[in-house]
Scaffold this active site. Sequence first.
Site, PDB file in Angstrom:
ATOM      1  N   CYS A   1      -0.753  15.723 -69.321  1.00 30.78           N
ATOM      2  CA  CYS A   1      -1.533  14.536 -68.960  1.00 30.78           C
ATOM      3  C   CYS A   1      -3.009  14.872 -69.160  1.00 30.78           C
ATOM      4  CB  CYS A   1      -1.220  14.118 -67.518  1.00 30.78           C
ATOM      5  SG  CYS A   1      -2.053  15.117 -66.271  1.00 30.78           S
TER       6      CYS A   1
ATOM      7  N   LYS B   1     -11.085  17.854 -54.821  1.00 26.73           N
ATOM      8  CA  LYS B   1     -10.909  19.305 -54.895  1.00 26.73           C
ATOM      9  C   LYS B   1     -12.173  19.969 -55.430  1.00 26.73           C
ATOM     10  CE  LYS B   1      -8.634  18.840 -59.393  1.00 26.73           C
ATOM     11  NZ  LYS B   1      -7.373  19.002 -60.130  1.00 26.73           N
TER      12      LYS B   1
ATOM     13  N   CYS C   1       6.294  18.102 -62.446  1.00 26.99           N
ATOM     14  CA  CYS C   1       5.001  17.484 -62.162  1.00 26.99           C
ATOM     15  C   CYS C   1       5.113  15.963 -62.204  1.00 26.99           C
ATOM     16  CB  CYS C   1       3.949  17.953 -63.157  1.00 26.99           C
ATOM     17  SG  CYS C   1       2.335  17.172 -62.849  1.00 26.99           S
TER      18      CYS C   1
ATOM     19  N   CYS D   1       0.411  23.724 -69.264  1.00 27.43           N
ATOM     20  CA  CYS D   1       0.672  23.449 -67.856  1.00 27.43           C
ATOM     21  C   CYS D   1       2.172  23.266 -67.646  1.00 27.43           C
ATOM     22  CB  CYS D   1      -0.090  22.198 -67.417  1.00 27.43           C
ATOM     23  SG  CYS D   1       0.557  20.668 -68.131  1.00 27.43           S
TER      24      CYS D   1
ATOM     25  N   CYS E   1      -4.828  20.753 -66.614  1.00 22.41           N
ATOM     26  CA  CYS E   1      -4.555  21.929 -65.783  1.00 22.41           C
ATOM     27  C   CYS E   1      -4.500  23.216 -66.607  1.00 22.41           C
ATOM     28  CB  CYS E   1      -3.254  21.737 -65.017  1.00 22.41           C
ATOM     29  SG  CYS E   1      -3.368  20.491 -63.713  1.00 22.41           S
TER      30      CYS E   1
ATOM     31  N   ARG F   1     -10.487  25.378 -53.574  1.00 20.59           N
ATOM     32  CA  ARG F   1      -9.190  25.921 -53.981  1.00 20.59           C
ATOM     33  C   ARG F   1      -9.259  27.446 -54.136  1.00 20.59           C
ATOM     34  NH1 ARG F   1      -6.013  21.826 -56.412  1.00 20.59           N
ATOM     35  NH2 ARG F   1      -6.453  19.851 -55.354  1.00 20.59           N
TER      36      ARG F   1
ATOM     37  N   LYS G   1     -13.567  23.835 -57.109  1.00 23.87           N
ATOM     38  CA  LYS G   1     -13.106  25.088 -57.700  1.00 23.87           C
ATOM     39  C   LYS G   1     -14.278  26.034 -57.937  1.00 23.87           C
ATOM     40  CE  LYS G   1      -9.114  22.973 -59.979  1.00 23.87           C
ATOM     41  NZ  LYS G   1      -8.419  22.700 -61.265  1.00 23.87           N
TER      42      LYS G   1
ATOM     43  N   ARG H   1       1.912  26.655 -53.484  1.00 27.23           N
ATOM     44  CA  ARG H   1       0.970  27.511 -54.217  1.00 27.23           C
ATOM     45  C   ARG H   1       0.320  28.465 -53.225  1.00 27.23           C
ATOM     46  NH1 ARG H   1      -2.760  23.633 -56.493  1.00 27.23           N
ATOM     47  NH2 ARG H   1      -1.223  23.292 -58.127  1.00 27.23           N
TER      48      ARG H   1
END
Length: 576
Positions: free
Chosen positions: A484, A216, A445, A439, A488, A154, A218, A84
Amino acid sequence: MNKKYNNNNDKNILVLSDNERIKQESNFLRGTIAQNLDNNLTGGFNTEDAQLIRFHGMYQQDDRDVRVERANQKLEPLINMMLRCRLPGGVIMPAQWLAIDDFSEKYTLYGTIRLTTRQTFQLHGLLKPNLKNVHRLLNELGLDSIATAGDVNRNVICTANPMESTLHHQVWELAKSISSYLLPKSNAYAEIWLDSKKTESTDSEPILSATYLPRKFKIAIAIPPINDVDVHANDLSFIAIRGDNTDQIIGFNVLVGGGLAMTYGDTTTYPRKASEFGYISTKDVLKIAETVVTIQRDWGNRSDRKHAKTKYTLDRVGVTTFKSEVERRSGVTFHPIHPYVFTDRGDRFGWVQGIDDYWHLTLFIENGRISNNNPRKLLKHGIAEVAQIHSGSFRLTANQNLIISGVSKDNKLMVESTLRKYGVINDDITPQRKASMACVAFPTCPLAMAEAERFLPKFITKIENIMSKYRLEKDAIILRVTGCPNSCARAMLSEIGLTGRSIGRYNLYLGGNNIGTRIPRLYKENITENDILNILDMTISRWAQERNNHESYGDYVVRSGIVHAVINSEKDFYDE
């Protein structure tokens, strides 16, 4: 590290998760990645290095479509990496795009480029022998993949609305500044991937610490009235406030503690809207960003990664306590929130003229996947050909779409005719399809429980048929699918959200709103596509007959009592 806030109990005993040990022992993110790169016996990295490469912008994955077949043949899974790019604000130049396009075609398993909800692109299917090559290419292009994964800040996203060209430039510059300021300072990335000279043990991480963040982090920047970055999905959001001169931003409202992921069966996890902290001047943005990050660094839960995000820190210590600590550490006092209104959050498709007199063309990219797999829609070829003649920039949006930005009046026809030649522009795309996204999920994934990207196109066709049946062709419902519960595709800020439970089965959530300020509620759990379509047929039929004026679907299902609004997700998200 302040132990008072590291656990969810009162015993003050700190039992760190194993990820904390890996980071602590990694020598500032080096680990044994370099040695693993030379191991030709496997296509992957060992368990610890597979965690550490995330900080360098990569996830280790395998092709789940062929996993069983390879196992039957006594072969290792088809291990590959997803990379990414770090692209603050989503702006990429045509020459950079062309180089990435060429690399993806020649050196990835799938030959595609995937636009993400974090306003950047991913390359799927990178094999280990090509990893150094892709990082060297990024470096030559003035790009990198540092800190696009792992327990760090991120990719910083910002409003991409092309009509607000002057304001967009201001928030884009700010997004780049925040991104650079909060980057890891370790030289590990350059040493491993670019063969930079090794440094002595002088690495330090004054903001992130030697063990980086608990999870993470954001950051997003929005320009009202468009909420195209879903401010409530981020740990930290800045909402721009214009001065009397509408071409100038004078300050920002600060929101803290948004996050959408949860864990099935664990009611102590939940999606959460961000909390309003107050208003600050533009000059204090970096200071506030650093302070919120360092408080989360010190107070976040490093024992249980399911509770390590900023939203849980905020709920555990209290908004007032967290806000007071931000003011104490930063020396900045929050002023009352400046009034702001969100009216929409979608992208503005087609041609629009910016206030700078240049033209901008927003292209719908279904699920963000740019490929040549459909012979009637050769996206990669069309966009690459435009990149060869375009002197402006490309903007990636947080809704997985692409803007051809800064087109002169004289070049409009040439750009459009090129895109139409390859089927990139399609005038028949419905509002409903444009308002839906998914996603990646299968096959790449590792967390996916159900299909999302490959499921959505045909599913939307069925939703379009329902909308047409009730004469709602010009309307749209914000609809999102994730494979899931990690959300995302931001399903937990949609009017209709599907989260995968197993192959062919999903949880159905209803009742978010179309401006992204309300979390939907679980309506039915673990149901099939047919079950979902029957429920949506019934509720959309009622909406068509009973709505008030232009009332949105999400507002209607709440007003009518089909679901009750989620007010405080910490307390009532799981209420019946």
